[in-house]
Design a protein around this motif. Structure first.
Motif, PDB file in Angstrom:
ATOM      1  N   PHE A 133       0.843  -1.145   0.139  1.00  0.00           N
ATOM      2  CA  PHE A 133       0.178   0.007   0.010  1.00  0.00           C
ATOM      3  C   PHE A 133       0.968   1.151  -0.105  1.00  0.00           C
ATOM      4  N   ALA A 134       0.461   2.309  -0.630  1.00  0.00           N
ATOM      5  CA  ALA A 134       1.071   3.680  -0.738  1.00  0.00           C
ATOM      6  C   ALA A 134       0.446   4.616  -0.264  1.00  0.00           C
ATOM      7  N   PHE A 135       1.011   5.722   0.729  1.00  0.00           N
ATOM      8  CA  PHE A 135       0.447   6.753   0.909  1.00  0.00           C
ATOM      9  C   PHE A 135       1.171   8.057  -0.003  1.00  0.00           C
ATOM     10  N   GLY A 136       0.819   9.046   0.235  1.00  0.00           N
ATOM     11  CA  GLY A 136       1.779  10.285  -0.458  1.00  0.00           C
ATOM     12  C   GLY A 136       2.793  10.633   0.310  1.00  0.00           C
ATOM     13  N   SER A 137       2.801  11.822   0.567  1.00  0.00           N
ATOM     14  CA  SER A 137       4.005  12.329   1.448  1.00  0.00           C
ATOM     15  C   SER A 137       3.573  11.982   3.145  1.00  0.00           C
ATOM     16  N   VAL A 138       4.242  11.797   3.868  1.00  0.00           N
ATOM     17  CA  VAL A 138       4.086  11.453   5.443  1.00  0.00           C
ATOM     18  C   VAL A 138       3.446  12.724   5.959  1.00  0.00           C
ATOM     19  N   SER A 139       3.551  13.930   5.306  1.00  0.00           N
ATOM     20  CA  SER A 139       3.094  15.149   5.931  1.00  0.00           C
ATOM     21  C   SER A 139       1.684  15.552   5.127  1.00  0.00           C
ATOM     22  N   SER A 140       1.325  14.626   4.057  1.00  0.00           N
ATOM     23  CA  SER A 140       0.342  15.047   3.773  1.00  0.00           C
ATOM     24  C   SER A 140      -1.253  14.740   4.340  1.00  0.00           C
ATOM     25  N   THR A 141      -2.102  15.852   4.335  1.00  0.00           N
ATOM     26  CA  THR A 141      -3.538  15.657   5.090  1.00  0.00           C
ATOM     27  C   THR A 141      -4.372  14.535   4.167  1.00  0.00           C
ATOM     28  N   SER A 142      -4.545  14.789   3.099  1.00  0.00           N
ATOM     29  CA  SER A 142      -5.352  13.740   2.141  1.00  0.00           C
ATOM     30  C   SER A 142      -4.559  12.570   1.852  1.00  0.00           C
ATOM     31  N   GLY A 143      -3.210  12.645   1.676  1.00  0.00           N
ATOM     32  CA  GLY A 143      -2.397  11.456   1.163  1.00  0.00           C
ATOM     33  C   GLY A 143      -2.054  10.517   2.439  1.00  0.00           C
ATOM     34  N   SER A 144      -2.030  10.800   3.363  1.00  0.00           N
ATOM     35  CA  SER A 144      -1.641  10.113   4.612  1.00  0.00           C
ATOM     36  C   SER A 144      -2.551  10.173   5.968  1.00  0.00           C
ATOM     37  N   LEU A 145      -2.387  11.513   6.591  1.00  0.00           N
ATOM     38  CA  LEU A 145      -2.940  11.757   7.896  1.00  0.00           C
ATOM     39  C   LEU A 145      -4.437  11.404   8.019  1.00  0.00           C
ATOM     40  N   MET A 146      -5.261  11.826   7.331  1.00  0.00           N
ATOM     41  CA  MET A 146      -6.769  11.284   7.524  1.00  0.00           C
ATOM     42  C   MET A 146      -7.231  10.225   7.004  1.00  0.00           C
ATOM     43  N   PRO A 147      -6.761   9.557   5.581  1.00  0.00           N
ATOM     44  CA  PRO A 147      -6.963   8.424   5.535  1.00  0.00           C
ATOM     45  C   PRO A 147      -6.321   7.144   6.573  1.00  0.00           C
ATOM     46  N   ARG A 148      -5.305   7.482   7.010  1.00  0.00           N
ATOM     47  CA  ARG A 148      -4.648   6.840   8.314  1.00  0.00           C
ATOM     48  C   ARG A 148      -5.488   6.743   9.343  1.00  0.00           C
ATOM     49  N   TYR A 149      -5.975   8.143   9.750  1.00  0.00           N
ATOM     50  CA  TYR A 149      -6.854   8.145  10.864  1.00  0.00           C
ATOM     51  C   TYR A 149      -8.269   7.436  10.877  1.00  0.00           C
ATOM     52  N   PHE A 150      -8.797   7.502   9.737  1.00  0.00           N
ATOM     53  CA  PHE A 150      -9.978   6.820   9.506  1.00  0.00           C
ATOM     54  C   PHE A 150      -9.835   5.027   9.075  1.00  0.00           C
ATOM     55  N   MET A 151      -8.884   4.607   8.781  1.00  0.00           N
ATOM     56  CA  MET A 151      -8.300   3.352   8.765  1.00  0.00           C
ATOM     57  C   MET A 151      -8.290   2.879  10.489  1.00  0.00           C
ATOM     58  N   GLN A 152      -7.602   3.503  10.991  1.00  0.00           N
ATOM     59  CA  GLN A 152      -7.392   3.118  12.470  1.00  0.00           C
ATOM     60  C   GLN A 152      -8.864   3.175  13.365  1.00  0.00           C
ATOM     61  N   LYS A 153      -9.501   4.232  12.838  1.00  0.00           N
ATOM     62  CA  LYS A 153     -10.919   4.168  13.544  1.00  0.00           C
ATOM     63  C   LYS A 153     -11.573   2.705  13.220  1.00  0.00           C
ATOM     64  N   ASP A 154     -11.317   2.331  12.131  1.00  0.00           N
ATOM     65  CA  ASP A 154     -12.018   1.071  11.598  1.00  0.00           C
ATOM     66  C   ASP A 154     -11.137  -0.269  12.094  1.00  0.00           C
ATOM     67  N   GLY A 155     -10.227   0.097  12.940  1.00  0.00           N
ATOM     68  CA  GLY A 155      -9.382  -1.173  13.489  1.00  0.00           C
ATOM     69  C   GLY A 155      -8.180  -1.645  12.615  1.00  0.00           C
ATOM     70  N   ILE A 156      -7.827  -0.852  11.618  1.00  0.00           N
ATOM     71  CA  ILE A 156      -6.719  -1.164  10.555  1.00  0.00           C
ATOM     72  C   ILE A 156      -5.520  -0.234  11.165  1.00  0.00           C
ATOM     73  N   VAL A 157      -4.292  -0.947  11.421  1.00  0.00           N
ATOM     74  CA  VAL A 157      -3.078  -0.373  11.789  1.00  0.00           C
ATOM     75  C   VAL A 157      -2.354  -0.633  10.307  1.00  0.00           C
ATOM     76  N   PRO A 158      -2.037   0.344   9.503  1.00  0.00           N
ATOM     77  CA  PRO A 158      -1.380   0.147   8.213  1.00  0.00           C
ATOM     78  C   PRO A 158      -0.075  -0.827   8.175  1.00  0.00           C
ATOM     79  N   GLU A 159       0.796  -0.574   9.275  1.00  0.00           N
ATOM     80  CA  GLU A 159       2.050  -1.247   9.400  1.00  0.00           C
ATOM     81  C   GLU A 159       1.889  -2.637   9.564  1.00  0.00           C
TER      82      GLU A 159
END
Length: 283
Positions: A133-159
């Motif tokens: 799986f690929a995110f954008g920049s680690v500092s990107s809101t739409s390419g990393s932070l918020m997708p990761r946040y919503f994933m974690q709320k659904d119980g998915i820890v990307p790593e």
């Protein structure tokens, strides 16, 4: 009496020099590098010309190598105005204490990220367990932070969920990686996805959107807090005056993927700060 007059003159001189330091002879503008540098320059050129005309002063685009450089540029007064993602704004506001978000695009009130894959069997995030799986920049809101946040709320820890997590560095790069099979799936800014599709730069017979995040606030134009308040007000007015009924203005708005610009405020980004703290990205 003479000493008091000299002291007053010195105080006035100091005050004038402080105000001069806040003024800008050239308006230095930058943007987070969430797309290729040539694309950022292309998008900015007519907007820069418009601002020069409206403000009556030279406007210079200052390209940067990464997201952190924009934050540092504003904090060090090397950048006067910048196009920031929600998370980059939060970082800038926390670092400077006085950066001012002026305007956002109408759609930035309800922004989303798109999850994409070239694997036809992928219908949801659960289908990606053990894949790349690929995110954008680690500092990107739409390419990393918020997708990761919503994933974690659904119980998915990307790593832990994916076999490998990579960072492409930019939204268009994420699409290129997915299309080339470098990763099984990725996530990017909904606006960039729509633009790439419209320009025919993505093979939609191959690469598909299989999920979309809930909405959140995202991008804005921010000025450094030490900029002359009168100039700040004029910059804001210039953005708000862009009228889609005016063909010249519409061309500028189209390049910014904006229907129009509206006012924004720091409070709009409280949710982004909360997500960043939950993800351990802010101390």
């Amino acid at each position: 009496m003479l000493k008091r007059t000299l002291a007053l003159a010195a105080a006035i001189a100091l005050s004038v020099s402080a105000l001069a330091a806040q003024a800008a002879d050239v308006l230095k503008v930058s943007a987070i590098p969430d797309e290729a540098p040539t694309e950022l320059q292309r998008k900015f050129k007519p907007l820069g010309a418009y601002l020069e005309k409206e403000l009556g002063m030279p406007v210079q685009f200052v390209p940067v190598s990464d997201y952190a450089a924009v934050v540092e540029g504003i904090a060090a007064d090397r950048v006067d105005l910048a196009w920031l993602g929600g998370f980059t704004f939060v970082q800038t506001r926390l670092k400077t204490g006085n950066a001012i978000p002026l305007v956002q695009r109408e759609q930035d009130e309800k922004f989303t990220s798109k999850f994409i894959s070239a694997d036809a069997s992928v219908k949801s995030l659960q289908d990606l367990k053990g894949k790349t799986f690929a995110f954008g920049s680690v500092s990107s809101t739409s390419g990393s932070l918020m997708p990761r946040y919503f994933m974690q709320k659904d119980g998915i820890v990307p790593e832990q969920f994916f076999s490998r997590v990579a960072f492409s560095g930019a939204h268009d790069a994420t699409v290129a990686w997915v299309q080339a099979g470098k990763v099984d799936a990725g996530v990017l800014n909904a606006s960039v996805w729509d633009k790439l599709v419209a320009a025919g730069k993505v093979d939609t017979a191959k690469v598909k959107v299989f999920a979309t995040t809930p909405t959140y606030y995202d991008y804005n134009w921010t000025v450094r807090g030490t900029l002359d308040p009168q100039l700040t007000a004029r910059i804001k007015a210039a953005f708000l005056a862009l009228d889609p009924a005016n063909p010249e203005h519409k061309a500028i708005l189209d390049l910014q993927a904006a229907s129009r610009f509206i006012e924004t405020k720091p409070e709009n980004y409280a949710g982004i700060e909360e997500a960043a703290r939950a993800a351990g990205l802010l101390k």
